[in-house]
Scaffold this motif. Structure first.
Motif, PDB file in Angstrom:
ATOM      1  N   VAL A  72       0.845  -1.203   0.000  1.00  0.00           N
ATOM      2  CA  VAL A  72       0.000   0.000   0.000  1.00  0.00           C
ATOM      3  C   VAL A  72       0.879   1.252   0.000  1.00  0.00           C
ATOM      4  O   VAL A  72       0.599   2.227  -0.717  1.00  0.00           O
ATOM      5  CB  VAL A  72      -0.952   0.000   1.214  1.00  0.00           C
ATOM      6  N   VAL A  75       2.062   2.087  -3.458  1.00  0.00           N
ATOM      7  CA  VAL A  75       1.038   2.763  -4.264  1.00  0.00           C
ATOM      8  C   VAL A  75       0.892   4.215  -3.812  1.00  0.00           C
ATOM      9  O   VAL A  75       0.770   5.136  -4.632  1.00  0.00           O
ATOM     10  CB  VAL A  75      -0.316   2.016  -4.159  1.00  0.00           C
ATOM     11  N   LEU A  76       0.915   4.420  -2.493  1.00  0.00           N
ATOM     12  CA  LEU A  76       0.814   5.778  -1.950  1.00  0.00           C
ATOM     13  C   LEU A  76       1.967   6.653  -2.438  1.00  0.00           C
ATOM     14  O   LEU A  76       1.774   7.824  -2.798  1.00  0.00           O
ATOM     15  CB  LEU A  76       0.844   5.728  -0.419  1.00  0.00           C
ATOM     16  N   LYS A  79       1.478   8.088  -5.751  1.00  0.00           N
ATOM     17  CA  LYS A  79       0.445   9.126  -5.821  1.00  0.00           C
ATOM     18  C   LYS A  79       0.836  10.391  -5.050  1.00  0.00           C
ATOM     19  O   LYS A  79       0.522  11.507  -5.462  1.00  0.00           O
ATOM     20  CB  LYS A  79      -0.870   8.573  -5.245  1.00  0.00           C
ATOM     21  N   GLN A 103      -6.627   9.069   0.849  1.00  0.00           N
ATOM     22  CA  GLN A 103      -5.587   8.556  -0.045  1.00  0.00           C
ATOM     23  C   GLN A 103      -5.105   7.173   0.416  1.00  0.00           C
ATOM     24  O   GLN A 103      -4.851   6.286  -0.409  1.00  0.00           O
ATOM     25  CB  GLN A 103      -4.418   9.541  -0.102  1.00  0.00           C
ATOM     26  N   ASP A 106      -7.884   4.640  -0.426  1.00  0.00           N
ATOM     27  CA  ASP A 106      -7.903   4.381  -1.874  1.00  0.00           C
ATOM     28  C   ASP A 106      -6.755   3.448  -2.265  1.00  0.00           C
ATOM     29  O   ASP A 106      -6.933   2.529  -3.080  1.00  0.00           O
ATOM     30  CB  ASP A 106      -7.790   5.697  -2.653  1.00  0.00           C
ATOM     31  N   ALA A 107      -5.584   3.697  -1.682  1.00  0.00           N
ATOM     32  CA  ALA A 107      -4.428   2.843  -1.980  1.00  0.00           C
ATOM     33  C   ALA A 107      -4.650   1.424  -1.443  1.00  0.00           C
ATOM     34  O   ALA A 107      -4.275   0.434  -2.087  1.00  0.00           O
ATOM     35  CB  ALA A 107      -3.163   3.448  -1.375  1.00  0.00           C
ATOM     36  N   CYS A 110      -6.938  -0.396  -3.759  1.00  0.00           N
ATOM     37  CA  CYS A 110      -6.206  -0.748  -4.973  1.00  0.00           C
ATOM     38  C   CYS A 110      -5.385  -2.021  -4.763  1.00  0.00           C
ATOM     39  O   CYS A 110      -5.420  -2.946  -5.585  1.00  0.00           O
ATOM     40  CB  CYS A 110      -5.299   0.416  -5.385  1.00  0.00           C
TER      41      CYS A 110
END
Length: 459
Positions: A72, A75-76, A79, A103, A106-107, A110
């Motif tokens: 995670v 991914v963060l 972004k 955020q 959302d990560a 994902c």
């Protein structure tokens, strides 16, 4: 292949000893302050207790969760390279800004649902594996509460405080959008970990279960209450079927429930009835009933009934002269063609099995005979029937006309195999001492049958 009976009883002892140690650790966990009770650790205790022979440890489970959290963060980072979750160690800070929390979520969605393909197990919802956290991590599927524990744990490690909500029929998490500690249910967004992390309003929560609920059901619950619901799910699964596996699950989940709530009369009575039904541990049944009577004298009717019948059971046990012995040479057994230890195949259903008992005719009651449609068989109930251990872990009662010798004998991976047999020879099983006493003339026939069938097949 050898020492099967020794291994069987060694596992029984190990099962008991490990469970006692796990219960001790669980009770210590429950004594800690609430803020020191990790939801994940509690879920691991339940998992360990129901699977004491499996290698499950909190450290290993936590490491797998840490690995997901690292994914995670990756991914963060793509972004928002300056996101505070990237600089902090697991769970050390709570992020106050709602947008930064969003955020993270959302990560998480994902990684969990798109990359790792976690999902709610809609197709096999009532499988106990969905409740065991180590299986959730292996199979990447579960039920609302087990997925919620995973989701909440990851979120907290990344600085987002989510709270468990004991919503009826569908466990949820809540995420505060207003003032921290708000009692207004509309200050929260509700998260469905079973539904791929979908964020719900109060009205959408009601749509989820199809009816209106009062505000109390949107409140946060403690770790103990989360464990109570997890154990309650397992209890209900144990009640669904009448198999050895379901009875064991029922016993284990009752133990867990009563470790948390030792004076719950309803579950104490269920435990007493279960032991009575299974015909085990009558002295323990009397202890439980005495405890129930002390807690709730109004239960004297049910308690008295069970006490009377339990005492009768103890007396009958004292009078037992030993197991019934069946001699093949007996005239009434002349139609019995197969013998103990032979590997068989069911002609109709194709399953592989081993014989561990037989009767000269069907000994089941009229209801079972009717339900199993035995009268539709050419020889009906008036033919030998065999107790068999099946490769899928079940125990069945099969008519002689439905069984045939297995042309390719194989080991039967049944948990109770060592209860009846001491060795697998490659072609058949050897009865242990206890089973041989009950069927003293079967061993010779089994050897002769094996010699005839498998030696001729090699020629």
């Amino acid at each position: 292949r050898k020492g099967l009976t020794w291994k069987y009883y060694a596992k029984k002892i190990l099962y008991f000893l490990r469970q006692q140690n796990i219960l001790k650790n669980l009770k210590e966990y429950l004594q800690r302050p609430t803020e020191q009770q990790s939801f994940l650790e509690g879920a691991v205790f339940i998992d360990q207790y129901c699977n004491p022979l499996s290698d499950i440890c909190f450290k290993s489970v936590q490491a797998q969760v840490d690995d997901i959290a690292d994914k995670v963060r990756k991914v963060l980072r793509a972004k928002n390279p300056r996101h505070p979750s990237l600089a902090s160690k697991a769970g050390e800070i709570l992020i106050p800004e709602i947008e930064l929390q969003r955020q993270v979520l959302d990560a998480m969605n994902c990684v969990l649902y798109e990359q790792l393909k976690y999902k709610g197990n809609e197709l096999d919802y009532y499988n106990s594996l969905n409740s065991y956290i180590h299986q959730v991590l292996i199979r990447r599927t579960g039920i609302p509460i087990s997925l919620s524990v995973l989701y909440l744990t990851i979120a907290r490690q990344l600085g987002v405080k989510l709270e468990p909500v004991n919503f009826p029929s569908h466990f949820l998490l809540r995420w505060c959008q207003g003032k921290e500690g708000s009692t207004d249910i509309f200050d929260y967004t509700y998260i469905d970990a079973f539904g791929k992390g979908k964020q719900l309003t109060v009205k959408e929560c009601e749509y989820l279960i199809g009816h209106h609920v009062t505000e109390e059901f949107y409140g946060v619950v403690t770790s103990k209450e989360v464990l109570q619901r997890m154990v309650g799910n397992l209890l209900n699964l144990g009640k669904r079927e009448s198999t050895d596996q379901s009875y064991q699950l029922l016993r284990d989940s009752l133990d867990l429930y009563l470790a948390m709530y030792p004076d719950n009369v309803q579950h104490l009575m269920l435990q007493a009835r279960l032991y009575f039904h299974l015909g085990i541990w009558p002295e323990k049944v009397l202890d439980i009933l005495q405890h129930i009577q002390a807690l709730d004298p109004s239960q004297h009717g049910a308690v008295g009934y069970l006490v009377q019948h339990t005492l009768e059971h103890i007396e009958r046990r004292k009078e037992e002269v030993g197991p019934e012995v069946k001699h093949r040479s007996d005239e009434k057994h002349k139609e019995v063609c197969f013998s103990i230890g032979l590997i068989m195949k069911h002609k109709r259903y194709g399953y592989n099995c081993v014989i561990y008992g037989w009767d000269p005719a069907c000994m089941m009651g009229h209801e079972w005979i009717r339900n199993m449609n035995v009268h539709s068989l050419p020889h009906g109930p008036h033919q030998p029937f065999y107790n068999v251990l099946v490769e899928d872990g079940s125990c069945r009662y099969a008519a002689q006309e439905n069984l045939e010798h297995n042309s390719e004998p194989r080991e039967i991976p049944h948990p109770d195999i060592g209860r009846y047999f001491c060795e697998f020879t490659g072609t058949h099983y050897l009865a242990n001492t206890e089973l041989e006493i009950r069927y003293p003339e079967d061993l010779e026939l089994t050897r002769a049958t094996v010699q005839k069938i498998y030696s001729s097949s090699k020629e």
